[in-house]
Motif scaffolding. Structure first.
Motif, PDB file in Angstrom:
ATOM      1  N   ASP A 248      38.385  38.400  43.459  1.00 35.83           N
ATOM      2  CA  ASP A 248      38.299  37.220  44.303  1.00 35.83           C
ATOM      3  C   ASP A 248      36.820  36.891  44.456  1.00 35.83           C
ATOM      4  OD1 ASP A 248      38.587  35.112  46.048  1.00 35.83           O
ATOM      5  OD2 ASP A 248      40.193  36.075  47.190  1.00 35.83           O
ATOM      6  N   PHE A 250      35.893  34.093  45.883  1.00 32.60           N
ATOM      7  CA  PHE A 250      35.838  33.261  47.091  1.00 32.60           C
ATOM      8  C   PHE A 250      35.192  31.896  46.809  1.00 32.60           C
ATOM      9  CE2 PHE A 250      35.666  37.746  48.560  1.00 32.60           C
ATOM     10  CZ  PHE A 250      36.935  37.794  49.110  1.00 32.60           C
ATOM     11  N   VAL A 255      41.086  31.171  52.453  1.00 29.38           N
ATOM     12  CA  VAL A 255      41.496  32.479  51.949  1.00 29.38           C
ATOM     13  C   VAL A 255      42.696  32.304  51.022  1.00 29.38           C
ATOM     14  CG1 VAL A 255      42.407  34.735  52.605  1.00 29.38           C
ATOM     15  CG2 VAL A 255      40.639  33.647  54.007  1.00 29.38           C
ATOM     16  N   VAL A 282      36.480  30.921  54.256  1.00 27.28           N
ATOM     17  CA  VAL A 282      35.907  30.875  52.907  1.00 27.28           C
ATOM     18  C   VAL A 282      35.215  29.531  52.733  1.00 27.28           C
ATOM     19  CG1 VAL A 282      36.402  30.831  50.432  1.00 27.28           C
ATOM     20  CG2 VAL A 282      37.615  32.445  51.911  1.00 27.28           C
ATOM     21  N   LEU A 287      33.213  34.750  51.456  1.00 30.02           N
ATOM     22  CA  LEU A 287      34.116  35.040  52.569  1.00 30.02           C
ATOM     23  C   LEU A 287      33.274  35.466  53.759  1.00 30.02           C
ATOM     24  CD1 LEU A 287      37.106  35.878  53.608  1.00 30.02           C
ATOM     25  CD2 LEU A 287      36.363  38.185  52.973  1.00 30.02           C
TER      26      LEU A 287
END
Length: 494
Positions: A248, A250, A255, A282, A287
């Motif tokens: 991830d 971000f 999210v 985010v 994040l």
């Protein structure tokens, strides 16, 4: 740690000095030390091998060892064998009795693993025994520490053991043995302290050096092709030896619900914060888990009843779990040394089917209530055999690479990559692709069962610690952010 009652100590009482803040301590257990026998000056050069702890067998009495304040120390001799007995002379209900060595010599082959074991017994079934190894610079500055799993003490001898990987020939090692929770007049004995060194590139384990005083057992053959501890874990540091399974970056505006669960309107039992979904956001490729002081306290049942700070918590339960591989996170931590008491960000793994826990990164804000230490400059990696039992079950922990004496460079200064390599026989912790601790199932046997099966990912920021301190208006600011650039997971393979 101790007022010595033997005659040789009376002349030294004026020379007691505290160790540099946190220098040889995990979780702030050591308050200070008193030099015993010859001082540290000149002793480091007396060892003829980097594998030697000065006066490890106590044959030269107290020389090169330091004991905790308010502690009586005596050498017990039985034939050619010696033990160090410590007796608690404090009026405190419970305290830590500790025995610390001066640093050994330099000269290790870079990448060698130093393994230390010792035996400990107690006059009462009170307290928990531990062993810390401290990596030091050539000048003696503490750089990081690794601890053995803690063990309950009783009248029979128990063995504590751990290891540390030395990255440079200029590094030295010192040892700290302790029993935490000793009562008034309780006596502790330490004996059979031994060192051995595992070469960095061994393709197969050599014969284990016998432990002096150990009960003889039937020898067992080692598989000639088995890798040395940590070799399998180290392979995951090579990008060609791992395959991406989860990532991830971000990059969105919220999210990713296919990857993460975000907790809301909830609280934990052991801090002083309240969990809100709105505190997890985010944006701008990152994040953010926000910590904010609320205008009104939230009243909860269990633990700290009045919660003045809100925070965030997300995990991959039911969405992603994996057994073995590499986990890494690039993040900027909020625990600077200015009014961040109680701030406690973490990146960790929890078993789907076991109670085991792997804390890849935890750090704590400052100023802490443990006024001798500044935990915010470093961070901690911890293994738990059973999170429901905590210290009552197995525990292993290590502090990272930071210099506890000067507190620089601090981990909160900029972004860093925090990682762990997990294989069937070992775990290895890294920061910015540099290994700072490796632990094998040979050293911590309960890892084999506690860390079996898939583990999920947890990212959260607690506010408040019973050890490092609860937040307050004077020492905790109103707003602080834990910012994560990415989280990535790999499996072994190519």
């Amino acid at each position: 740690m101790g007022d010595r009652t033997d005659a040789s100590s009376s002349a030294r009482r004026t020379r007691r000095r505290a160790l540099a803040s946190g220098a040889v301590v995990v979780m702030g257990l050591l308050a200070g030390v008193a030099p015993v026998g010859a001082g540290a000056a000149g002793l480091a050069g007396t060892t003829v091998s980097p594998t030697a702890i000065p006066n490890a067998d106590f044959s030269a009495g107290h020389r090169s060892w330091r004991v905790s304040t308010r502690t009586e120390s005596t050498i017990i001799t039985r034939g050619s064998h010696h033990a160090m007995r410590l007796k608690n002379r404090s009026t405190a209900a419970k305290r830590t009795l500790a025995l610390s060595s001066v640093p050994g010599s330099t000269g290790f082959v870079a990448g060698s693993t130093v393994v230390v074991r010792a035996e400990v017994s107690s006059s009462r079934r009170r307290g928990v025994a531990g062993l810390h190894l401290v990596e030091r610079s050539a000048s003696g500055t503490a750089l990081r520490s690794v601890s053995a799993p803690s063990k309950r003490v009783y009248s029979g001898y128990r063995t504590v053991r751990t290891s540390i990987t030395i990255p440079s020939a200029t590094r030295r090692v010192s040892v700290r043995l302790f029993v935490r929770g000793a009562r008034r007049d309780q006596s502790i004995r330490f004996r059979n302290i031994t060192y051995r060194v595992v070469p960095p590139a061994a393709s197969s384990p050599g014969p284990t050096e016998p432990d002096p005083g150990a009960t003889p057992t039937e020898p067992t053959a080692s598989a000639p092709t088995a890798p040395a501890p940590g070799v399998g874990c180290s392979s995951l540091n090579d990008p060609s030896q791992r395959v991406l399974t989860f990532a991830d970056e971000f990059d969105g505006s919220s999210v990713d619900a296919s990857k993460w669960r975000v907790r809301d309107d909830d609280h934990l039992s052991f801090d002083a914060a309240y969990l809100k979904k709105e505190n997890v956001t985010v944006r701008n490729g990152a994040l953010t888990i926000a910590g904010r002081r609320m205008s009104e306290a939230k009243t909860v049942s269990g633990g700290q009843s009045q919660r003045w700070y809100s925070t965030g918590y997300l995990d991959t339960i039911g969405k992603f779990s994996q057994e073995h591989g590499r986990w890494e996170m690039r993040a900027k931590l909020p625990t600077d040394g200015t009014r961040t008491r109680g701030v406690w960000p973490a990146f960790w793994l929890r078993g789907d089917r076991t109670a085991g826990e792997i804390d890849i990164m935890e750090t704590y804000g400052s100023p802490s209530t443990q006024t001798r230490y500044n935990p915010s400059s470093s961070y901690q990696a911890t293994l738990w055999q059973d999170t429901n039992l905590g210290p009552k079950a197995g525990k292993w922990t290590a502090w990272a690479h930071q210099d506890w004496q000067t507190h620089t460079p601090a981990v909160y200064e900029g972004y860093h990559v925090y990682g762990v390599n997990w294989m069937a026989d070992c775990l290895q912790f890294t920061i910015d692709d540099t290994v700072f601790a490796t632990v094998s199932t040979k050293d911590v046997p309960w890892m084999s069962t506690a860390f079996s099966g898939p583990f999920n990912i947890r990212l959260n920021m607690q506010v408040g610690s019973s050890y490092w301190g609860m937040p307050d208006r004077q020492n905790t600011k109103d707003a602080f952010d834990y910012v994560v650039d990415y989280v990535r997971v790999y499996r072994p393979g190519s």
